[in-house]
Design a protein around this motif. Structure first.
Motif, PDB file in Angstrom:
ATOM      1  N   GLY A  89       0.814  -1.213   0.000  1.00 49.85           N
ATOM      2  CA  GLY A  89       0.000   0.000   0.000  1.00 49.85           C
ATOM      3  C   GLY A  89       0.845   1.258   0.000  1.00 49.85           C
ATOM      4  N   LEU A  90       1.885   1.268   0.822  1.00 52.46           N
ATOM      5  CA  LEU A  90       2.780   2.433   0.850  1.00 52.46           C
ATOM      6  C   LEU A  90       3.486   2.617  -0.485  1.00 52.46           C
ATOM      7  CD1 LEU A  90       4.451   2.208   4.383  1.00 52.46           C
ATOM      8  CD2 LEU A  90       2.661   3.789   3.628  1.00 52.46           C
ATOM      9  N   ARG A  91       3.946   1.519  -1.066  1.00 48.61           N
ATOM     10  CA  ARG A  91       4.630   1.606  -2.355  1.00 48.61           C
ATOM     11  C   ARG A  91       3.700   2.141  -3.446  1.00 48.61           C
ATOM     12  NH1 ARG A  91       7.041  -3.651  -4.994  1.00 48.61           N
ATOM     13  NH2 ARG A  91       4.902  -3.837  -5.637  1.00 48.61           N
ATOM     14  N   MET A  92       2.419   1.852  -3.316  1.00 45.56           N
ATOM     15  CA  MET A  92       1.451   2.360  -4.283  1.00 45.56           C
ATOM     16  C   MET A  92       1.138   3.837  -4.056  1.00 45.56           C
ATOM     17  SD  MET A  92      -1.355  -0.631  -4.955  1.00 45.56           S
ATOM     18  CE  MET A  92      -1.630  -1.157  -3.280  1.00 45.56           C
ATOM     19  N   GLY A  93       1.651   4.395  -2.961  1.00 49.25           N
ATOM     20  CA  GLY A  93       1.415   5.806  -2.692  1.00 49.25           C
ATOM     21  C   GLY A  93       0.154   6.080  -1.894  1.00 49.25           C
ATOM     22  N   LEU A  94      -0.366   5.062  -1.231  1.00 49.49           N
ATOM     23  CA  LEU A  94      -1.546   5.250  -0.398  1.00 49.49           C
ATOM     24  C   LEU A  94      -1.105   5.741   0.978  1.00 49.49           C
ATOM     25  CD1 LEU A  94      -3.440   1.995  -1.407  1.00 49.49           C
ATOM     26  CD2 LEU A  94      -3.752   4.298  -2.325  1.00 49.49           C
ATOM     27  N   SER A  95      -1.985   6.450   1.640  1.00 50.22           N
ATOM     28  CA  SER A  95      -1.606   7.049   2.911  1.00 50.22           C
ATOM     29  C   SER A  95      -1.491   6.020   4.029  1.00 50.22           C
ATOM     30  CB  SER A  95      -2.604   8.136   3.318  1.00 50.22           C
ATOM     31  OG  SER A  95      -3.750   7.577   3.892  1.00 50.22           O
TER      32      SER A  95
END
Length: 133
Positions: A94-100
């Motif tokens: 999720g972080l790698r996808m740019g999600l908060s």
């Protein structure tokens, strides 16, 4: 709309996520096969990705990233009791996808309150919408 390379990247990412346990169970395989059909990826390409992952490609569309995160949550919860390493890996994806960070944590926290730990799409969208605004 996402292009073919992005679709292949999404599916490859999901396959890698499913291989956290080294093997893919039949329920996970069937789920991945269904996602590949939704993405209009041929069976031949799907089988190829199972053996030859491709590099991650960032998706520009925020809504497509949310959909992908939801797919990963569903995939993780095919195991009735996800392991801590699965949750950590989901968080990292999720972080790698740019999600908060906050939205991911909220989804992970709330999923225990839903049947089969499946967060309904509208709830998931509302969580990410709050952070996006």
């Amino acid at each position: 709309m996402i292009n073919r390379v992005e679709k292949l990247s999404l599916l490859s990412e999901m396959i890698a996520f499913a291989k956290t346990d080294a093997t893919i169970r039949s329920i996970e395989y069937n789920f991945l096969l269904g996602v590949s059909q939704q993405l209009d990826i041929s069976r031949e390409d799907f089988d190829y990705l199972m053996q030859h992952p491709i590099a991650y490609r960032h998706i520009e569309s925020y809504s497509e990233r949310i959909v992908q995160f939801h797919r990963l949550v569903l995939l993780m919860n095919l195991d009735n009791e996800p392991k801590e390493k699965d949750i950590i890996k989901l968080f990292d994806f999720g972080l790698r996808m740019g999600l908060s960070h906050e939205s991911i944590n909220k989804v992970l926290y709330l999923m225990d309150g839903f049947p089969n730990k499946i967060v309904p799409p509208d709830v998931l969208i509302d969580i990410f919408k709050v952070q996006y605004n």
